[in-house]
Design a protein around this motif. Structure first.
Motif, PDB file in Angstrom:
ATOM      1  N   ARG A  40     -32.548  10.470 -44.423  1.00 30.77           N
ATOM      2  CA  ARG A  40     -32.857  11.270 -43.237  1.00 30.77           C
ATOM      3  C   ARG A  40     -33.717  12.475 -43.593  1.00 30.77           C
ATOM      4  NH1 ARG A  40     -28.681  15.321 -40.146  1.00 30.77           N
ATOM      5  NH2 ARG A  40     -30.323  16.777 -39.599  1.00 30.77           N
ATOM      6  N   GLU A  41     -33.423  13.118 -44.722  1.00 23.04           N
ATOM      7  CA  GLU A  41     -34.187  14.299 -45.122  1.00 23.04           C
ATOM      8  C   GLU A  41     -35.655  13.962 -45.328  1.00 23.04           C
ATOM      9  OE1 GLU A  41     -31.439  13.214 -46.488  1.00 23.04           O
ATOM     10  OE2 GLU A  41     -29.937  14.754 -46.053  1.00 23.04           O
ATOM     11  N   ASP A  44     -37.335  13.503 -41.997  1.00 21.63           N
ATOM     12  CA  ASP A  44     -37.619  14.795 -41.361  1.00 21.63           C
ATOM     13  C   ASP A  44     -38.882  15.425 -41.944  1.00 21.63           C
ATOM     14  OD1 ASP A  44     -35.387  14.514 -39.802  1.00 21.63           O
ATOM     15  OD2 ASP A  44     -34.116  15.846 -40.992  1.00 21.63           O
ATOM     16  N   ASN A  48     -42.291  16.353 -40.035  1.00 20.35           N
ATOM     17  CA  ASN A  48     -42.746  17.741 -40.081  1.00 20.35           C
ATOM     18  C   ASN A  48     -44.199  17.878 -40.516  1.00 20.35           C
ATOM     19  OD1 ASN A  48     -40.398  18.956 -39.198  1.00 20.35           O
ATOM     20  ND2 ASN A  48     -39.526  19.158 -41.249  1.00 20.35           N
ATOM     21  N   ARG A 104     -35.444  13.301 -31.407  1.00 23.71           N
ATOM     22  CA  ARG A 104     -34.688  13.048 -32.642  1.00 23.71           C
ATOM     23  C   ARG A 104     -34.307  14.358 -33.335  1.00 23.71           C
ATOM     24  NH1 ARG A 104     -36.949  13.249 -37.485  1.00 23.71           N
ATOM     25  NH2 ARG A 104     -35.453  11.743 -38.315  1.00 23.71           N
ATOM     26  N   PHE A 105     -35.062  15.420 -33.134  1.00 19.77           N
ATOM     27  CA  PHE A 105     -34.699  16.704 -33.723  1.00 19.77           C
ATOM     28  C   PHE A 105     -33.570  17.384 -32.953  1.00 19.77           C
ATOM     29  CE2 PHE A 105     -38.993  16.739 -35.773  1.00 19.77           C
ATOM     30  CZ  PHE A 105     -38.526  16.853 -37.071  1.00 19.77           C
ATOM     31  N   ARG A 112     -29.093  10.456 -33.386  1.00 17.40           N
ATOM     32  CA  ARG A 112     -30.352  10.592 -34.127  1.00 17.40           C
ATOM     33  C   ARG A 112     -30.883   9.243 -34.639  1.00 17.40           C
ATOM     34  NH1 ARG A 112     -32.957  14.879 -37.120  1.00 17.40           N
ATOM     35  NH2 ARG A 112     -31.308  16.269 -36.407  1.00 17.40           N
ATOM     36  N   SER A 116     -34.705   7.704 -34.089  1.00 14.94           N
ATOM     37  CA  SER A 116     -35.544   7.334 -35.232  1.00 14.94           C
ATOM     38  C   SER A 116     -36.071   5.913 -35.069  1.00 14.94           C
ATOM     39  CB  SER A 116     -34.746   7.460 -36.532  1.00 14.94           C
ATOM     40  OG  SER A 116     -34.460   8.815 -36.821  1.00 14.94           O
ATOM     41  N   ASP A 330     -38.620  20.057 -47.971  1.00 10.73           N
ATOM     42  CA  ASP A 330     -37.417  20.099 -47.155  1.00 10.73           C
ATOM     43  C   ASP A 330     -36.846  21.494 -47.029  1.00 10.73           C
ATOM     44  OD1 ASP A 330     -36.719  20.249 -49.770  1.00 10.73           O
ATOM     45  OD2 ASP A 330     -35.115  18.768 -49.689  1.00 10.73           O
TER      46      ASP A 330
END
Length: 335
Positions: A40-41, A44, A48, A104-105, A112, A116, A330
Motif C-alpha cells: 500500500r505504501e 501511495d 503521489n 482512495r485517499f 481502500r 485501488s 513515503d
C-alpha cells in the motif's frame, strides 16, 4: 500571405492529441501498474507522483476533441458516430479512475482496496479503448456523403483489440519510466525491472502492427512503399529499434529522466508513422482534412481563441511540473 487554416487546425488537433498521450499516458500507466505493486505504501507513492498534476493532463484531450468539432465538424460527426461505444467506455474509465483517485485517499482501511482496484480498472479501461479506437481509425470507416454508414460494432476487430492491448503496454512503459524518474529505493528498483520487461514486449507489438497494417490495408501499403512517402517512413523503424535499445541501456545504474524521455520519443515515432500512413485523410480511408474542414470564417474565428489559450495552458503546465519536479518518498513527499 494567406494562412492555410485547414492545415493549421490539423496541426493544432495533432498537437493536442500528442500532448494528451505525453501528459496522461504515464498517468494511466501508473494505474495499469497498480496490480503488480502489492504494498500500500508503494501505491501511495505512485499516486503521489502525479497527484499535483493529473487532473490538468486531460486538458489536451478536451482541446483535441473541441478542436475537431470547431475545425472539422464533418469528421467530428462521422468519427463520434463510428466510435461512439469505445469513446463512451474510454470516458467511463477516465471518470471511474478520477473518482477512485480522490476516494482512495479518503476511504477507511476496509474500503481502500476497492478504490485501488477501481483506479486500476479505470486505467485499463481508458487505455484499452483509446487503443481500440485508434485501431478502428486506422482500418477506416464506411462513409456516404456526410454520414457514417457502418454499424455500431464495426470498430471491433482483431486488429483494434490488438492495438488496444498495445496502448495498454505503451502506457505501462510510460508509467514505469516515469516512476523510475520520480521514486527511490525499492519501488524505483521494481519499476526499472518492469521497464526492462515491458520494453521488448512493446517493441514486439510495434513490429506486429507494422506488419499487420500494410498486409490488411492495401491503401496504407501503397502509401508506405510509394515515393516520396517511403523516404519519410524508412527512418522510422530504424529509429524505433535504436531508441528501444538505448532505453534498455539507460535503465542501468541511476537512470534519471532519460528512459522516460526515450519512451516519449518511441511513442512519437509511432505517432509519426501513423501520420505518414493516413495523411492527408482525417476520415480514413478517403476523406481528406480539406474536404472535412469548416468554413474559413469559422476556422479563423476559432483560431483566435486557440492562440490565446494554448500558450496559457503550456505555461501553467510547465510551471506545475517545474514546481513538483523532485523525487517522491513515503516520508518527505517532494524534495
Amino acid at each position: 500571405m494567406t494562412l492555410d487554416l485547414p492545415l493549421i487546425w490539423v496541426l493544432i488537433i495533432a498537437f493536442g492529441l500528442m500532448m494528451y498521450v505525453v501528459m496522461d499516458g504515464f498517468d494511466l500507466g501508473i494505474g495499469i501498474l497498480f496490480p503488480f505493486v502489492p504494498r500500500r505504501e508503494d501505491r501511495d507513492i505512485m499516486v503521489n507522483t502525479v497527484a499535483p498534476v493529473w487532473d490538468g493532463n486531460e486538458t489536451w484531450l478536451v482541446l483535441g476533441g473541441g478542436g475537431l468539432l470547431a475545425g472539422f465538424p464533418l469528421a467530428y460527426s462521422v468519427l463520434l458516430s463510428a466510435l461512439y461505444i469505445p469513446l463512451v467506455l474510454m470516458l467511463t474509465g477516465l471518470i471511474l479512475r478520477g473518482v477512485a483517485f480522490e476516494f482512495r485517499f479518503k476511504a477507511d482501511e476496509a474500503h481502500r482496496p476497492f478504490w485501488s482496484k477501481a483506479f486500476a480498472f479505470g486505467s485499463y479501461t481508458a487505455a484499452f479503448f483509446q487503443g481500440a479506437a485508434l485501431g478502428a481509425f486506422i482500418t477506416g470507416f464506411k462513409v456516404t456523403g456526410p454520414s457514417y454508414r457502418g454499424g455500431a460494432l464495426d470498430w471491433l476487430s482483431a486488429f483494434s483489440v490488438f492495438t488496444g492491448l498495445g496502448v495498454v503496454v505503451a502506457y505501462a512503459l510510460l508509467g514505469s519510466t516515469w516512476l523510475t524518474m520520480k521514486t527511490v529505493g525499492q519501488l524505483q528498483a521494481r519499476m526499472i525491472v518492469a521497464a526492462r520487461w515491458i520494453t521488448p514486449v512493446l517493441l514486439a507489438g510495434i513490429v506486429i502492427v507494422s506488419l499487420w497494417t500494410p498486409l490488411a490495408h492495401g491503401a496504407i501499403a501503397a502509401r508506405w512503399f510509394s515515393a516520396p512517402n517511403i523516404y519519410y517512413f524508412a527512418p522510422v523503424p530504424i529509429l524505433v529499434v535504436l531508441t528501444a535499445w538505448q532505453l534498455l541501456v539507460r535503465l542501468n545504474g541511476e537512470p534519471g529522466a532519460v528512459p522516460f524521455l526515450l519512451t516519449l520519443f518511441l511513442l512519437f515515432l509511432g505517432y509519426s508513422g501513423l501520420a505518414i500512413s493516413l495523411w492527408p485523410n482525417i476520415i480514413p480511408p478517403a476523406v481528406s482534412f480539406r474536404d472535412a474542414a469548416a468554413p474559413e470564417s469559422s476556422l479563423a474565428f476559432g483560431l483566435v481563441g486557440v492562440v490565446l489559450i494554448v500558450p496559457v495552458i503550456l505555461i501553467y503546465t510547465g510551471w506545475s511540473y517545474w514546481v513538483f519536479r523532485g523525487k517522491v518518498t513515503d516520508s518527505e513527499g517532494y524534495h
